[in-house]
Design a protein around this motif. Structure first.
Motif, PDB file in Angstrom:
ATOM      1  N   ASP A  51       0.811  -1.223   0.024  1.00 57.26           N
ATOM      2  CA  ASP A  51       0.101  -0.010  -0.083  1.00 57.26           C
ATOM      3  C   ASP A  51       0.793   1.326   0.084  1.00 57.26           C
ATOM      4  O   ASP A  51       1.829   1.407   0.588  1.00 57.26           O
ATOM      5  N   ALA A  88      -1.629  -0.994  -4.129  1.00 57.85           N
ATOM      6  CA  ALA A  88      -2.545  -0.103  -4.163  1.00 57.85           C
ATOM      7  C   ALA A  88      -1.988   1.096  -3.752  1.00 57.85           C
ATOM      8  O   ALA A  88      -0.961   1.348  -3.225  1.00 57.85           O
ATOM      9  N   THR A  89      -2.869   2.137  -4.435  1.00 58.51           N
ATOM     10  CA  THR A  89      -2.279   3.480  -4.177  1.00 58.51           C
ATOM     11  C   THR A  89      -3.594   4.557  -3.982  1.00 58.51           C
ATOM     12  O   THR A  89      -4.767   3.939  -4.142  1.00 58.51           O
ATOM     13  N   LYS A  90      -3.354   5.799  -3.613  1.00 58.28           N
ATOM     14  CA  LYS A  90      -4.462   6.573  -3.464  1.00 58.28           C
ATOM     15  C   LYS A  90      -4.153   7.971  -3.940  1.00 58.28           C
ATOM     16  O   LYS A  90      -3.026   8.371  -4.144  1.00 58.28           O
ATOM     17  N   GLN A 192     -10.491   1.789   3.525  1.00 58.25           N
ATOM     18  CA  GLN A 192      -9.363   1.929   4.199  1.00 58.25           C
ATOM     19  C   GLN A 192      -9.478   2.982   5.455  1.00 58.25           C
ATOM     20  O   GLN A 192      -9.647   3.962   5.117  1.00 58.25           O
ATOM     21  N   TYR A 236      -5.494   0.555   8.658  1.00 55.45           N
ATOM     22  CA  TYR A 236      -4.119   1.120   8.537  1.00 55.45           C
ATOM     23  C   TYR A 236      -3.936   1.328  10.156  1.00 55.45           C
ATOM     24  O   TYR A 236      -4.958   1.606  11.034  1.00 55.45           O
ATOM     25  N   LEU A 295      -3.061  -3.411   7.760  1.00 57.90           N
ATOM     26  CA  LEU A 295      -1.975  -2.746   6.941  1.00 57.90           C
ATOM     27  C   LEU A 295      -0.914  -2.079   7.736  1.00 57.90           C
ATOM     28  O   LEU A 295      -1.284  -1.095   8.542  1.00 57.90           O
TER      29      LEU A 295
END
Length: 327
Positions: A51, A88-90, A192, A236, A295
């Motif tokens: 992540d 995964a990214t944001k 998340q 997280y 995470l």
């Protein structure tokens, strides 16, 4: 390693390891050699769920972020990593200018930003397709429909797989998912939020979100997760940035009468199992009745080894009931 499925669409769903690796500080606070060593060991142990975000870690140098994605891109290329690793990214929380932040000057979730930011992330990561793309924080200046349609267009084009959402009020998540369903578009399937065994006070902002504690998975969001079996929670800060072993790091929102009792049960179960408190927290999340993927970020291989051992820690039904019941 153990695995679970995220997503429901046969063309986009993925099998991911039950322990995700946070790469937030890779390439900034955590140097490249250490970052590569952690990533290599994680993959060697069967981990495949990493992540990051396009704004990590802007606060370390007063910039706009991108260091973590760039490091992951270099690591992928140097190791010949293909699509066997789910990254995964944001987007949405990258500062628009150096020296600003996501609170006062975020990029937001307009259609233009979503398309351009996703393209920049793919370039930094060296990916033809982002496996999981999150809307990082709320954007009250853009109509939800615009955001939903923009994310849906990326999925239709094949440059994004699954969609996720982070740090949004539960009603906003439901509104976006309802708009997507009504339009026949893919919706958010991965949520998340910060989640751990200790419970924060709901009336104290978590420090990251001064307008309210939208970062934490509260009872409403957990109830939503229970009612919608196709969703997965990526949790997280499950170890509270080391606060379980360093009380001086305990965030202010956990300073209330319920915390000592929950800590006491965690320590009891740790003694019974011969595990660490951190491992009990992770095992409690991994083996619960809700689909939760912890995470956890680390700054050393030793910290990673401790976390990896939690995957095989089996709590008894009685131990789990005590951990669940304490107030």
């Amino acid at each position: 390693m153990k695995y679970r499925t995220i997503g429901t669409n046969p063309t986009t769903r993925r099998e991911v390891s039950v322990l995700a690796l946070g790469a937030m500080l890779f390439g900034s606070v955590t140097d490249e050699a250490t970052s590569f060593a952690v990533l290599d060991r994680y993959v060697e142990a069967g981990g495949n769920f990493i992540d990051t975000s396009d704004n990590y870690a802007f606060w370390t140098d007063g910039g706009q972020g991108g260091q973590s994605e760039e490091l992951l891109g270099r690591w992928r290329r140097s190791r010949g990593i293909a699509d066997e690793i789910v990254i995964a990214t944001k987007l949405g929380a990258r500062p628009l200018a150096p020296g600003t932040g996501y609170v006062d000057n975020p990029e937001g979730l307009s259609a233009k930003v979503i398309r351009e930011a996703a393209e920049r992330s793919r370039e930094r990561l060296g990916l033809a397709k982002v496996d999981l793309l999150y809307a990082h924080i709320e954007d009250h200046t853009v109509e939800p429909r615009e955001t939903v349609e923009a994310f849906g267009a990326l999925v239709a084009e094949g440059t994004v797989g699954l969609l996720g959402v982070s740090n949004h009020a539960t009603w906003r998540v439901e509104r976006a998912r309802a708009l997507a369903a009504a339009a026949g578009l893919p919706g958010y399937e991965v949520l998340q939020y910060a989640h751990t065994h200790l419970r924060p006070r709901a009336d104290v902002p978590d420090g990251l979100f001064p307008d309210g504690s939208l970062g934490y998975a509260g009872p409403d969001l957990l109830g939503y997760l229970r009612a919608e079996p196709g969703l997965t929670l990526v949790a997280y800060s499950p170890l509270l940035r080391g606060a379980y072993t360093r009380p001086d790091r305990m965030p202010a929102e956990f300073d209330h009468p319920g915390t000592p009792a929950r800590l006491a049960v965690l320590r009891d179960v740790a003694r019974e199992t011969g595990a660490t408190v951190n491992q009990v927290v992770l095992a409690w999340q991994i083996g619960g009745d809700l689909p939760v993927v912890p995470l956890a970020g680390v700054s050393s291989v030793a910290q990673l080894e401790e976390n990896l051992a939690a995957v095989d820690l089996e709590l008894t039904p009685e131990q789990r009931a005590r951990l669940d019941a304490v107030h």
